[in-house]
Design an enzyme around this catalytic site. Structure first.
Site, short mmCIF file in Angstrom:
data_model
loop_
_atom_site.label_atom_id
_atom_site.label_comp_id
_atom_site.label_asym_id
_atom_site.label_seq_id
_atom_site.Cartn_x
_atom_site.Cartn_y
_atom_site.Cartn_z
N ASP A 21 0.84 -1.20 0.00
CA ASP A 21 0.00 0.00 0.00
C ASP A 21 0.87 1.25 0.00
O ASP A 21 1.99 1.24 0.51
CB ASP A 21 -0.92 -0.02 1.24
CG ASP A 21 -2.09 0.93 1.09
OD1 ASP A 21 -2.27 1.52 0.01
OD2 ASP A 21 -2.83 1.09 2.08
N HIS A 38 3.09 2.83 -8.87
CA HIS A 38 2.92 1.39 -9.12
C HIS A 38 4.17 0.82 -9.80
O HIS A 38 4.63 -0.27 -9.47
CB HIS A 38 1.69 1.14 -10.00
CG HIS A 38 0.41 1.56 -9.36
ND1 HIS A 38 0.10 1.26 -8.05
CD2 HIS A 38 -0.66 2.25 -9.83
CE1 HIS A 38 -1.09 1.76 -7.76
NE2 HIS A 38 -1.58 2.37 -8.81
N LEU A 132 11.48 -20.75 -3.91
CA LEU A 132 10.43 -19.86 -3.41
C LEU A 132 9.19 -19.92 -4.31
O LEU A 132 9.31 -19.99 -5.52
CB LEU A 132 10.98 -18.43 -3.40
CG LEU A 132 10.01 -17.30 -3.05
CD1 LEU A 132 9.59 -17.37 -1.59
CD2 LEU A 132 10.64 -15.93 -3.35
C1 FPP Z 1 -1.69 0.04 -3.43
O1 FPP Z 1 -1.26 1.37 -3.48
C2 FPP Z 1 -1.16 -0.74 -4.54
C3 FPP Z 1 -1.90 -1.36 -5.51
C4 FPP Z 1 -3.37 -1.33 -5.54
C5 FPP Z 1 -1.28 -2.06 -6.64
C6 FPP Z 1 0.00 -2.78 -6.30
C7 FPP Z 1 0.52 -3.45 -7.50
C8 FPP Z 1 1.81 -3.45 -7.87
C9 FPP Z 1 2.90 -2.79 -7.14
C10 FPP Z 1 2.19 -4.22 -9.08
C11 FPP Z 1 2.51 -5.61 -8.62
C12 FPP Z 1 3.14 -6.40 -9.63
C13 FPP Z 1 3.43 -7.73 -9.49
C14 FPP Z 1 4.09 -8.43 -10.60
C15 FPP Z 1 3.08 -8.50 -8.27
P1 FPP Z 1 -2.34 2.52 -3.63
O2 FPP Z 1 -2.50 2.83 -5.08
O3 FPP Z 1 -3.60 2.11 -2.94
O4 FPP Z 1 -1.63 3.69 -2.86
P2 FPP Z 1 -2.36 4.88 -2.08
O5 FPP Z 1 -3.12 4.25 -0.96
O6 FPP Z 1 -1.22 5.72 -1.59
O7 FPP Z 1 -3.23 5.59 -3.06
#
Ligand code: FPP
Length: 245
Positions: A21, A38, A132
Site C-alpha cells: 500500500d 505502481h 520460493l
Molecule cells: C496500493 O497502493 C497498490 C496497488 C493497488 C497495486 C499494487 C501493484 C503493484 C505494485 C504491481 C505488482 C506487480 C506484481 C508483478 C506482483 P495505492 O495505489 O492504494 O496507494 P495509495 O493508498 O497511496 O493511493
C-alpha cells in the site's frame, strides 16, 4: 552484522503475505502520476522476492489487485493490468533462473484475457521450480473466496462427494484458492494503514501482523528483514499460556 545475518540465526516464517500500500501517496509526494508509484512498486516486489529467497522463505503472497480495486478509474485499472502483463513477461526467465515458482490466486477469469494468458504461461513455465513460491493475488478478496468456496462445497455435497460430517477446518482450506499453501505466519502492510482489507481472512487466523509507515515503493530488502526480525522476537502462543509453549 547485516540484517540478513541476524535473520539466518532465527526462525524464518515459511509464508509471508504482504498488503502493498502507498504507491499513490509515494507518487503524489514527488509530484508524479500515481502510475509511477505502481511502477516503482514493481521494483519493491522484485527486491522482496530476492530478499525472501535469500533467507529461505518458502512462500510470499502479494496483494496486487483486490476485487474492490475494479472500482478505481478505468485508466488506472488498465495501467495496472498493463504493468502486470509487462512485469510477468519480462520476469519469467529470471524466475526460472532463480528456481522461483509463480502462482496466482483470485477470480482470475475476471481479468483481461491478456493478463490471463500471461499468467497461464508464467505459471506453467515455472511450475517445476521448488525454491520460493511467489503467489500473486489478483481480483482477489476474502469474501469472494468464501463465497466461491461455499458454492463449490454445496455443489460437491449435492454430487454426494462430501457430506455434513466431512466439514472441518482442513476441508474448508481445501476449497480456498490457497489450497496446498500453508497459512502465512506473518502479514505485512505498508503505508501506515492498519487494516486487513478483505485479504486472506481465513488464512491469517494465527498470523502475526506487522504494520510499517513506509510506502510500498520504499519497502525494500532491509525493511523486509526488519519485519522478519520483529516477527522472530514475538512469542506465538496459539491460544496457550506462555508456560505451555
Ligand atoms: C496500493 O497502493 C497498490 C496497488 C493497488 C497495486 C499494487 C501493484 C503493484 C505494485 C504491481 C505488482 C506487480 C506484481 C508483478 C506482483 P495505492 O495505489 O492504494 O496507494 P495509495 O493508498 O497511496 O493511493
Amino acid at each position: 552484522m547485516s540484517k540478513q545475518e541476524e535473520i539466518q540465526k532465527g526462525y524464518v516464517p515459511e509464508h509471508v503475505a504482504i498488503i502493498m500500500d502507498g504507491n499513490g501517496r509515494w507518487a503524489k509526494e514527488r509530484g508524479l502520476e500515481r502510475f509511477m508509484g505502481h511502477q516503482e512498486g514493481v521494483n519493491s516486489v522484485k527486491a522482496i522476492v530476492e530478499a525472501a529467497a535469500a533467507v529461505n522463505v518458502k512462500y510470499v503472497t502479494f496483494y496486487a489487485f483486490s476485487t474492490e480495486n475494479w472500482n478505481r478509474p478505468k485508466a488506472e485499472v488498465d495501467a495496472l493490468m498493463g504493468l502486470l502483463v509487462k512485469t510477468i513477461k519480462s520476469e519469467i526467465l529470471s524466475l526460472n533462473n532463480n528456481n522461483v515458482r509463480l502462482l496466482a490466486i483470485g477470480n482470475i477469469a475476471e481479468l483481461p484475457v491478456s493478463v490471463q494468458e500471461e499468467l497461464h504461461e508464467a505459471t506453467v513455465e515455472t511450475a517445476h521450480n521448488d525454491g520460493l513460491s511467489v503467489v500473486i493475488a489478483l481480483s482477489y478478496s476474502s469474501r469472494w473466496e468464501f463465497r466461491n468456496a461455499v458454492e463449490r462445497i454445496i455443489k460437491d455435497a449435492k454430487l454426494g462427494l462430501i457430506s455434513e460430517e466431512h466439514i472441518s477446518d482442513e476441508l474448508i482450506s481445501q476449497y480456498m484458492s490457497t489450497k496446498g499453501i500453508p497459512d502465512p505466519e506473518l502479514l505485512i502492510r505498508t503505508s501506515g494503514e492498519y487494516r486487513i482489507s478483505n485479504f486472506l481472512l481465513w488464512q491469517i487466523a494465527y498470523s502475526e501482523l506487522y504494520f510499517t509507515k513506509k510506502y510500498w515503493p520504499d519497502f525494500r530488502k532491509d525493511e523486509f528483514y526488519d519485519a522478519i526480525i520483529d516477527f522472530q522476537q514475538r512469542e506465538r502462543r496459539f491460544g496457550k499460556t506462555s508456560e505451555q509453549i
